[in-house]
Design a protein around this motif. Structure first.
Motif, mmCIF file in Angstrom:
data_model
loop_
_atom_site.group_PDB
_atom_site.id
_atom_site.type_symbol
_atom_site.label_atom_id
_atom_site.label_comp_id
_atom_site.label_asym_id
_atom_site.label_seq_id
_atom_site.Cartn_x
_atom_site.Cartn_y
_atom_site.Cartn_z
ATOM 1 N N SER A 91 0.870 -1.179 0.000
ATOM 2 C CA SER A 91 0.000 0.000 0.000
ATOM 3 C C SER A 91 0.901 1.222 0.000
ATOM 4 C CB SER A 91 -0.892 -0.001 1.245
ATOM 5 O OG SER A 91 -1.672 1.160 1.305
ATOM 6 N N ALA A 92 0.467 2.265 -0.665
ATOM 7 C CA ALA A 92 1.270 3.486 -0.717
ATOM 8 C C ALA A 92 0.382 4.698 -0.527
ATOM 9 C CB ALA A 92 2.017 3.584 -2.041
ATOM 10 N N ALA A 93 0.848 5.628 0.294
ATOM 11 C CA ALA A 93 0.152 6.897 0.490
ATOM 12 C C ALA A 93 1.153 8.018 0.238
ATOM 13 C CB ALA A 93 -0.408 6.988 1.905
ATOM 14 N N ASP A 104 -4.443 8.309 6.475
ATOM 15 C CA ASP A 104 -3.810 7.684 5.309
ATOM 16 C C ASP A 104 -2.480 7.051 5.700
ATOM 17 O OD1 ASP A 104 -5.953 8.663 3.927
ATOM 18 O OD2 ASP A 104 -4.814 10.091 2.704
ATOM 19 N N MET A 108 -1.618 2.999 5.565
ATOM 20 C CA MET A 108 -0.462 2.473 4.844
ATOM 21 C C MET A 108 0.406 1.621 5.767
ATOM 22 S SD MET A 108 2.528 4.515 2.748
ATOM 23 C CE MET A 108 2.862 5.658 4.093
ATOM 24 N N LYS A 112 1.199 -2.191 4.973
ATOM 25 C CA LYS A 112 2.549 -2.504 4.466
ATOM 26 C C LYS A 112 3.497 -3.020 5.545
ATOM 27 C CE LYS A 112 6.031 -0.543 1.318
ATOM 28 N NZ LYS A 112 5.864 -1.569 0.272
ATOM 29 N N LEU A 151 5.980 6.990 3.172
ATOM 30 C CA LEU A 151 6.232 5.719 2.493
ATOM 31 C C LEU A 151 7.679 5.283 2.670
ATOM 32 C CD1 LEU A 151 5.401 3.398 0.641
ATOM 33 C CD2 LEU A 151 5.728 4.936 -1.323
#
Length: 246
Positions: A91-93, A104, A108, A112, A151
């Motif tokens: 998952s990426a935000a 968010d 993430m 992740k 991230l």
């Protein structure tokens, strides 16, 4: 792939969390071709069924949300012996440090880091001694970019987890982490084709290899990580030279 990999993986049970798409699916395909028995897991039943049809080879599917601790425990309890666990789900935000919503960021981190942590912990009791766990991080862990600080930090946490577990599970299992650069997968499907291809061209042109990655490039690295019995506690940078570019 060489007979060395076929010998190492034939008949082995490989569980791939995130195996319904992208790099996980490519790994499932490659391992199936080498004679492994595959279970793919993800949250989407539709994607799992579509991936299973594409992969073939009698692949097993499991609908699992890795952020649901009770659900992960129940799933792992009926897996049977597992030779190798691969966790490519991600998952990426993106967003500037001052602007990225905390929700968010938390979502993430849950997807992740917490999710892979739980999956590895709950599968460990059925992981065959001498097996392996392979996590996924990303190139931003050591080459951050503006707008992706959160991230970058999560990727670094995943790499620290892999190294710590490699030590803690000494003699029990090998643990490594794949760190991909930009790879052309369904992760960018929401972009327009023009924007997506422009991004690939721009990033690929900045890399020593002259292109962005393909899912199969990463799958090859995962196969190596699973089969190399002298490899543990490593972060494998499969990034087209991203870390050494100007």
């Amino acid at each position: 792939m060489s007979t060395v990999f076929e010998t190492a993986l034939k008949g082995k049970h490989i569980v791939i969390v995130g195996g319904s798409s992208g790099m996980g699916k490519a790994t499932a395909k490659m391992a199936t071709a080498l004679g492994a028995k595959i279970t793919i897991a993800s949250r989407s039943a539709a994607k799992l069924h579509a991936a299973a049809d594409e992969i073939g080879g009698g692949v097993q599917i499991a609908q699992v949300d890795t952020t649901d601790e009770t659900g992960v425990r129940s799933w792992a309890g009926v897996l049977g012996p597992v030779d190798h666990l691969v966790i490519s789900a991600s998952s990426a935000a993106h967003g500037a440090f001052a602007d990225l919503p905390t929700d968010d960021l938390r979502a993430m981190f849950e997807a992740k880091f917490i999710g892979p942590y739980l999956a590895a912990r709950e599968v460990l009791p059925v992981l065959v001694k001498g097996g392996s766990i392979t996590f996924f991080s990303g190139v931003l862990s050591r080459r951050p970019s503006a707008g992706a600080t959160g991230l970058s930090a999560v990727n670094a946490a995943v790499e620290a987890l892999a190294k710590g577990l490699a030590l803690e599970l000494s003699g029990r299992a090998r643990v490594n982490c794949i760190s991909p650069g930009m790879v052309a997968t369904e992760a960018y499907a929401a972009m327009s084709e023009e924007a997506r291809e422009g991004m690939y061209a721009q990033v690929g042109g900045s890399l020593p290899v002259g292109r962005v990655g393909e899912a199969e490039d990463i799958a090859q690295a995962v196969i190596m990580a699973m089969t190399n019995r002298f490899l543990t506690g490593s972060v494998l940078d499969v990034d087209g030279g991203h870390l050494v570019r100007d």
